[in-house]
Design a protein around this motif. Structure first.
Motif: not given
Length: 120
Positions: A58-68
């Motif tokens: 479990f983690d926080e979103k980072r700038a270059d992440d793809l999120l689905t």
């Protein structure tokens, strides 16, 4: 490419989760208050019995992440891991033998029986 919304904008999501996996992820988020506001991150690293292995945290979103988003659960994937797992599905089984999370990866040339490592 992603937008500011929690969904993948490409025609094929990087990764999806089954209803069973989504239910377990939601359960873990509720059960562990320290994960409040975080999303499931699925990543690939060197190791495992087939050369590469999956990891989940479990983690926080980072700038270059793809999120689905699938079944109400947001999943993060970094750009490097996305190249290895695009089109994969996260499943969960609570069976006594082989239970737990398993990633079904159509890009894997060979997978370990445990479902936690693969050969690219």
């Amino acid at each position: 490419m992603t937008t500011g919304t929690p969904t993948e904008t490409l025609s094929e999501p990087v990764i999806s989760v089954t209803e069973s996996a989504a239910g377990q992820i939601k359960h873990l988020l509720v059960e562990n208050p320290e994960n409040a506001g975080k999303h499931l991150r699925v990543y690939v690293e060197q190791g495992g019995c087939s050369g590469m292995q999956y990891g989940m945290v479990f983690d926080e979103k980072r700038a270059d992440d793809l999120l689905t988003e699938t079944h109400g659960v947001c999943v993060l994937v970094d750009a490097i891991s996305a190249g290895h797992i695009r089109g994969s599905v996260v499943d969960f089984s609570d069976g006594l033998n082989g239970g737990g999370f398993k990633i079904i990866n159509p890009k894997a040339r060979q997978s370990c029986g445990c479902g936690k490592s693969f050969e690219a």
